[in-house]
Design a protein around this motif. Structure first.
Motif, PDB file in Angstrom:
ATOM      1  N   GLN A  15       0.836  -1.202   0.000  1.00  0.00           N
ATOM      2  CA  GLN A  15       0.000   0.000   0.000  1.00  0.00           C
ATOM      3  C   GLN A  15       0.873   1.254   0.000  1.00  0.00           C
ATOM      4  O   GLN A  15       0.608   2.207  -0.738  1.00  0.00           O
ATOM      5  N   SER A  16       1.900   1.236   0.799  1.00  0.00           N
ATOM      6  CA  SER A  16       2.807   2.378   0.879  1.00  0.00           C
ATOM      7  C   SER A  16       3.556   2.565  -0.425  1.00  0.00           C
ATOM      8  O   SER A  16       3.717   3.693  -0.910  1.00  0.00           O
ATOM      9  N   GLN A  17       4.004   1.470  -1.030  1.00  0.00           N
ATOM     10  CA  GLN A  17       4.711   1.556  -2.304  1.00  0.00           C
ATOM     11  C   GLN A  17       3.795   2.168  -3.371  1.00  0.00           C
ATOM     12  O   GLN A  17       4.215   3.030  -4.134  1.00  0.00           O
ATOM     13  N   GLN A  18       2.553   1.724  -3.426  1.00  0.00           N
ATOM     14  CA  GLN A  18       1.623   2.256  -4.422  1.00  0.00           C
ATOM     15  C   GLN A  18       1.386   3.753  -4.199  1.00  0.00           C
ATOM     16  O   GLN A  18       1.387   4.539  -5.148  1.00  0.00           O
ATOM     17  N   ALA A  19       1.219   4.171  -2.952  1.00  0.00           N
ATOM     18  CA  ALA A  19       1.027   5.593  -2.651  1.00  0.00           C
ATOM     19  C   ALA A  19       2.267   6.401  -3.031  1.00  0.00           C
ATOM     20  O   ALA A  19       2.164   7.499  -3.592  1.00  0.00           O
ATOM     21  N   CYS A  20       3.448   5.856  -2.745  1.00  0.00           N
ATOM     22  CA  CYS A  20       4.696   6.545  -3.086  1.00  0.00           C
ATOM     23  C   CYS A  20       4.882   6.618  -4.599  1.00  0.00           C
ATOM     24  O   CYS A  20       5.369   7.633  -5.128  1.00  0.00           O
ATOM     25  N   LEU A 150       6.094  11.001   3.684  1.00  0.00           N
ATOM     26  CA  LEU A 150       5.293  10.054   2.923  1.00  0.00           C
ATOM     27  C   LEU A 150       3.936  10.653   2.566  1.00  0.00           C
ATOM     28  O   LEU A 150       3.358  11.405   3.345  1.00  0.00           O
ATOM     29  N   PRO A 151       3.424  10.300   1.391  1.00  0.00           N
ATOM     30  CA  PRO A 151       2.120  10.807   0.980  1.00  0.00           C
ATOM     31  C   PRO A 151       0.993  10.097   1.734  1.00  0.00           C
ATOM     32  O   PRO A 151       1.221   9.045   2.349  1.00  0.00           O
ATOM     33  N   PRO A 152      -0.216  10.640   1.673  1.00  0.00           N
ATOM     34  CA  PRO A 152      -1.358   9.941   2.281  1.00  0.00           C
ATOM     35  C   PRO A 152      -1.469   8.518   1.723  1.00  0.00           C
ATOM     36  O   PRO A 152      -1.240   8.289   0.539  1.00  0.00           O
ATOM     37  N   GLY A 153      -1.786   7.589   2.602  1.00  0.00           N
ATOM     38  CA  GLY A 153      -1.909   6.192   2.198  1.00  0.00           C
ATOM     39  C   GLY A 153      -0.654   5.383   2.439  1.00  0.00           C
ATOM     40  O   GLY A 153      -0.677   4.154   2.335  1.00  0.00           O
ATOM     41  N   ALA A 154       0.445   6.047   2.744  1.00  0.00           N
ATOM     42  CA  ALA A 154       1.704   5.347   3.031  1.00  0.00           C
ATOM     43  C   ALA A 154       1.939   5.334   4.536  1.00  0.00           C
ATOM     44  O   ALA A 154       1.756   6.351   5.209  1.00  0.00           O
ATOM     45  N   LEU A 155       2.339   4.202   5.044  1.00  0.00           N
ATOM     46  CA  LEU A 155       2.570   4.026   6.476  1.00  0.00           C
ATOM     47  C   LEU A 155       4.047   4.209   6.795  1.00  0.00           C
ATOM     48  O   LEU A 155       4.910   3.599   6.138  1.00  0.00           O
ATOM     49  N   GLU A 156       4.342   5.064   7.768  1.00  0.00           N
ATOM     50  CA  GLU A 156       5.729   5.299   8.187  1.00  0.00           C
ATOM     51  C   GLU A 156       6.426   3.966   8.456  1.00  0.00           C
ATOM     52  O   GLU A 156       5.865   3.073   9.079  1.00  0.00           O
ATOM     53  N   GLY A 157       7.668   3.860   7.937  1.00  0.00           N
ATOM     54  CA  GLY A 157       8.458   2.667   8.157  1.00  0.00           C
ATOM     55  C   GLY A 157       8.201   1.555   7.150  1.00  0.00           C
ATOM     56  O   GLY A 157       8.877   0.529   7.179  1.00  0.00           O
ATOM     57  N   SER A 158       7.222   1.751   6.252  1.00  0.00           N
ATOM     58  CA  SER A 158       6.931   0.726   5.247  1.00  0.00           C
ATOM     59  C   SER A 158       7.596   1.030   3.912  1.00  0.00           C
ATOM     60  O   SER A 158       7.830   0.128   3.116  1.00  0.00           O
ATOM     61  N   TYR A 159       7.862   2.303   3.645  1.00  0.00           N
ATOM     62  CA  TYR A 159       8.527   2.729   2.422  1.00  0.00           C
ATOM     63  C   TYR A 159       9.173   4.070   2.711  1.00  0.00           C
ATOM     64  O   TYR A 159       8.793   4.758   3.666  1.00  0.00           O
ATOM     65  N   TYR A 160      10.145   4.453   1.883  1.00  0.00           N
ATOM     66  CA  TYR A 160      10.916   5.663   2.133  1.00  0.00           C
ATOM     67  C   TYR A 160      11.072   6.451   0.832  1.00  0.00           C
ATOM     68  O   TYR A 160      11.240   5.855  -0.238  1.00  0.00           O
ATOM     69  N   LEU A 161      11.010   7.759   0.951  1.00  0.00           N
ATOM     70  CA  LEU A 161      11.161   8.664  -0.196  1.00  0.00           C
ATOM     71  C   LEU A 161      12.273   9.658   0.072  1.00  0.00           C
ATOM     72  O   LEU A 161      12.392  10.183   1.191  1.00  0.00           O
ATOM     73  N   TYR A 162      13.043   9.952  -0.988  1.00  0.00           N
ATOM     74  CA  TYR A 162      14.140  10.919  -0.900  1.00  0.00           C
ATOM     75  C   TYR A 162      14.171  11.755  -2.169  1.00  0.00           C
ATOM     76  O   TYR A 162      13.789  11.282  -3.233  1.00  0.00           O
TER      77      TYR A 162
END
Length: 166
Positions: A15-20, A150-162
C-alpha cells in the motif's frame, strides 16, 4: 503496541509503495529522464511503472529474471547480474539523468538489508537528476538527499522517499 504479522507487513509495504509511486509519478510529470528499478522480482512493480510511464525508458537491474511472462522488461533495458557491477557499467549513460529510482531489494535478513541499503546509497546518487526521486523499501543513508514526507496512504516505516539535491 502489538506486533504485526508478516501478512500485515507485506500489505502495508505494498500500500505504501503504491502511494509513493503515485506521488513520484506526479513529481516527475513533465520532466525528461529515465527511470531505474533495482530489483525486478516477479515484475509487479515494473509492470506498474511501465503502465504509468509508457514514454520512459525503465532500466531494470537484478541478478536473475524471474518476472511473470506478462511483466517482462525490454531486453535492451534489462541488466542482469550483480547490481554492484551492472549499474556502474551504465553510470556514464545514466549519470545525472534518472528522475525516478525505486530500490526494492529488502529481505527479512536485517544484516543483509544494511549491506543492500549501503550499496543502493552508494550507487544511486551519481545517476540521479537534480531533484530526482528515490524510493526504497529500506531506509537509505543518502548523503545530501532530502527525506520526503510520505504521501497519504503510506505508512511510516513501510517505504521511504528521498529527493536528490537540486
Amino acid at each position: 503496541m502489538r506486533s504485526i504479522s508478516r501478512l500485515e507487513k507485506t500489505l502495508f509495504r505494498l500500500q505504501s509503495q503504491q502511494a509513493c509511486l503515485a506521488y513520484a509519478f506526479a513529481e516527475i510529470a513533465g520532466r525528461p529522464g529515465p527511470v531505474v528499478e533495482l530489483g525486478l522480482g516477479l515484475g509487479r512493480t515494473f509492470d506498474h511503472l511501465r503502465r504509468h510511464l509508457p514514454e520512459r525508458d525503465i532500466h531494470v537491474f537484478d541478478r536473475v529474471n524471474r518476472a511473470y511472462e506478462d511483466c517482462q522488461p525490454d531486453p535492451a533495458l534489462l541488466h542482469l547480474g550483480e547490481i554492484e557491477e551492472t549499474l556502474p557499467a551504465l553510470a556514464s549513460r545514466l549519470s545525472g539523468k534518472v528522475v525516478l529510482a525505486n530500490s526494492d531489494l529488502g529481505s527479512h535478513d536485517r544484516e543483509l538489508n544494511l549491506i543492500v541499503a549501503a550499496m543502493s546509497a552508494r550507487l544511486l546518487p551519481p545517476i540521479m537528476a537534480a531533484g530526482g526521486i528515490v524510493m526504497s523499501d529500506l531506509p537509505l543513508p543518502l548523503d545530501g538527499f532530502q527525506s520526503v514526507p510520505l504521501p497519504p496512504g503510506a505508512l511510516e516505516g513501510s517505504y521511504y522517499l528521498y529527493r536528490a539535491p537540486a
